[in-house]
Design a protein around this motif. Structure first.
Motif, PDB file in Angstrom:
ATOM      1  N   ALA A   1       0.835  -1.207   0.000  1.00 43.19           N
ATOM      2  CA  ALA A   1       0.000   0.000   0.000  1.00 43.19           C
ATOM      3  C   ALA A   1       0.865   1.251   0.000  1.00 43.19           C
ATOM      4  CB  ALA A   1      -0.943  -0.015   1.206  1.00 43.19           C
ATOM      5  N   ASN A   2       1.953   1.248   0.786  1.00 48.04           N
ATOM      6  CA  ASN A   2       2.875   2.385   0.803  1.00 48.04           C
ATOM      7  C   ASN A   2       3.523   2.576  -0.560  1.00 48.04           C
ATOM      8  OD1 ASN A   2       2.418   3.031   3.457  1.00 48.04           O
ATOM      9  ND2 ASN A   2       4.309   2.133   4.223  1.00 48.04           N
ATOM     10  N   SER A   3       3.841   1.473  -1.219  1.00 45.60           N
ATOM     11  CA  SER A   3       4.448   1.544  -2.550  1.00 45.60           C
ATOM     12  C   SER A   3       3.513   2.241  -3.527  1.00 45.60           C
ATOM     13  CB  SER A   3       4.772   0.129  -3.035  1.00 45.60           C
ATOM     14  OG  SER A   3       5.428   0.151  -4.269  1.00 45.60           O
ATOM     15  N   LEU A   4       2.254   1.898  -3.473  1.00 47.98           N
ATOM     16  CA  LEU A   4       1.274   2.520  -4.370  1.00 47.98           C
ATOM     17  C   LEU A   4       1.054   3.989  -4.023  1.00 47.98           C
ATOM     18  CD1 LEU A   4      -1.358  -0.345  -4.626  1.00 47.98           C
ATOM     19  CD2 LEU A   4       0.339   0.332  -6.340  1.00 47.98           C
ATOM     20  N   ALA A   5       0.998   4.287  -2.731  1.00 48.36           N
ATOM     21  CA  ALA A   5       0.699   5.658  -2.293  1.00 48.36           C
ATOM     22  C   ALA A   5       1.895   6.607  -2.402  1.00 48.36           C
ATOM     23  CB  ALA A   5       0.198   5.638  -0.851  1.00 48.36           C
ATOM     24  N   HIS A   6       3.101   6.091  -2.168  1.00 48.30           N
ATOM     25  CA  HIS A   6       4.266   6.978  -2.076  1.00 48.30           C
ATOM     26  C   HIS A   6       5.380   6.655  -3.063  1.00 48.30           C
ATOM     27  CE1 HIS A   6       2.443   8.397   1.605  1.00 48.30           C
ATOM     28  NE2 HIS A   6       2.427   7.166   2.082  1.00 48.30           N
TER      29      HIS A   6
ATOM     30  N   GLY B   1       5.208   6.205  -6.511  1.00 49.03           N
ATOM     31  CA  GLY B   1       4.943   6.445  -7.920  1.00 49.03           C
ATOM     32  C   GLY B   1       3.740   5.697  -8.470  1.00 49.03           C
ATOM     33  N   GLY B   2       2.955   5.069  -7.592  1.00 50.05           N
ATOM     34  CA  GLY B   2       1.726   4.414  -8.035  1.00 50.05           C
ATOM     35  C   GLY B   2       1.903   2.996  -8.540  1.00 50.05           C
ATOM     36  N   LYS B   3       3.135   2.482  -8.518  1.00 50.02           N
ATOM     37  CA  LYS B   3       3.357   1.097  -8.928  1.00 50.02           C
ATOM     38  C   LYS B   3       4.620   0.585  -8.251  1.00 50.02           C
ATOM     39  CE  LYS B   3       5.915   2.303 -13.078  1.00 50.02           C
ATOM     40  NZ  LYS B   3       6.058   2.088 -14.501  1.00 50.02           N
ATOM     41  N   GLY B   4       4.731  -0.724  -8.203  1.00 46.18           N
ATOM     42  CA  GLY B   4       5.896  -1.344  -7.588  1.00 46.18           C
ATOM     43  C   GLY B   4       5.963  -2.806  -7.968  1.00 46.18           C
TER      44      GLY B   4
ATOM     45  N   ASP C   1      10.044   0.056  -5.601  1.00 46.86           N
ATOM     46  CA  ASP C   1       9.282   1.068  -6.322  1.00 46.86           C
ATOM     47  C   ASP C   1      10.179   2.259  -6.614  1.00 46.86           C
ATOM     48  OD1 ASP C   1       9.298   2.848  -4.057  1.00 46.86           O
ATOM     49  OD2 ASP C   1       7.594   1.772  -3.230  1.00 46.86           O
ATOM     50  N   GLY C   2       9.618   3.285  -7.185  1.00 45.08           N
ATOM     51  CA  GLY C   2      10.369   4.474  -7.545  1.00 45.08           C
ATOM     52  C   GLY C   2      10.396   5.533  -6.459  1.00 45.08           C
ATOM     53  N   GLY C   3      10.037   5.164  -5.252  1.00 40.88           N
ATOM     54  CA  GLY C   3       9.952   6.126  -4.161  1.00 40.88           C
ATOM     55  C   GLY C   3      11.296   6.535  -3.589  1.00 40.88           C
ATOM     56  N   LEU C   4      11.240   7.549  -2.754  1.00 42.71           N
ATOM     57  CA  LEU C   4      12.414   8.061  -2.058  1.00 42.71           C
ATOM     58  C   LEU C   4      12.148   7.996  -0.564  1.00 42.71           C
ATOM     59  CD1 LEU C   4      12.977  11.264  -4.215  1.00 42.71           C
ATOM     60  CD2 LEU C   4      14.207   9.089  -4.394  1.00 42.71           C
TER      61      LEU C   4
END
Length: 91
Positions: A8-13, A15-18, A38-41
């Motif tokens: 859920a964090n991957s989707l929310a923070h 970039g919307g995919k993981g 995912d593409g998050g930071l």
């Protein structure tokens, strides 16, 4: 529950995919490993290691919960994104 929160964090923070990968570990460290990339930071390298305030408007409770539920949480942040590895030993 920990994998669901990480996804859920991957989707929310992130970039919307993981990408989610699951496998079993053999030997002395026998158990289950889940890896979410995912593409998050992640700006705070200690995120999830300190108990967040229940009144915080900035969240952080999900990552803290992940650390409480898993035997080991590995966090790798690079210029290509964020990878969480969740380890749960079999008992």
């Amino acid at each position: 529950m920990a994998v669901s929160e990480a996804a859920a964090n991957s989707l929310a923070h992130g970039g919307g995919k993981g990408t989610l990968r699951l496998w079993t570990a053999a030997g002395a460290g026998a158990g289950v490993v889940a890896e979410i990339h995912d593409g998050g930071l992640l700006a705070d390298p200690l995120a999830g290691r300190r108990r967040p305030s229940l009144t915080s408007a900035h969240g952080g409770r999900g990552l803290w919960m992940i650390h409480q539920l898993c035997d080991l949480v590995e966090v790798r942040a690079t210029e290509h994104g964020l990878t969480l590895r969740l380890h749960v030993a079999t008992r």
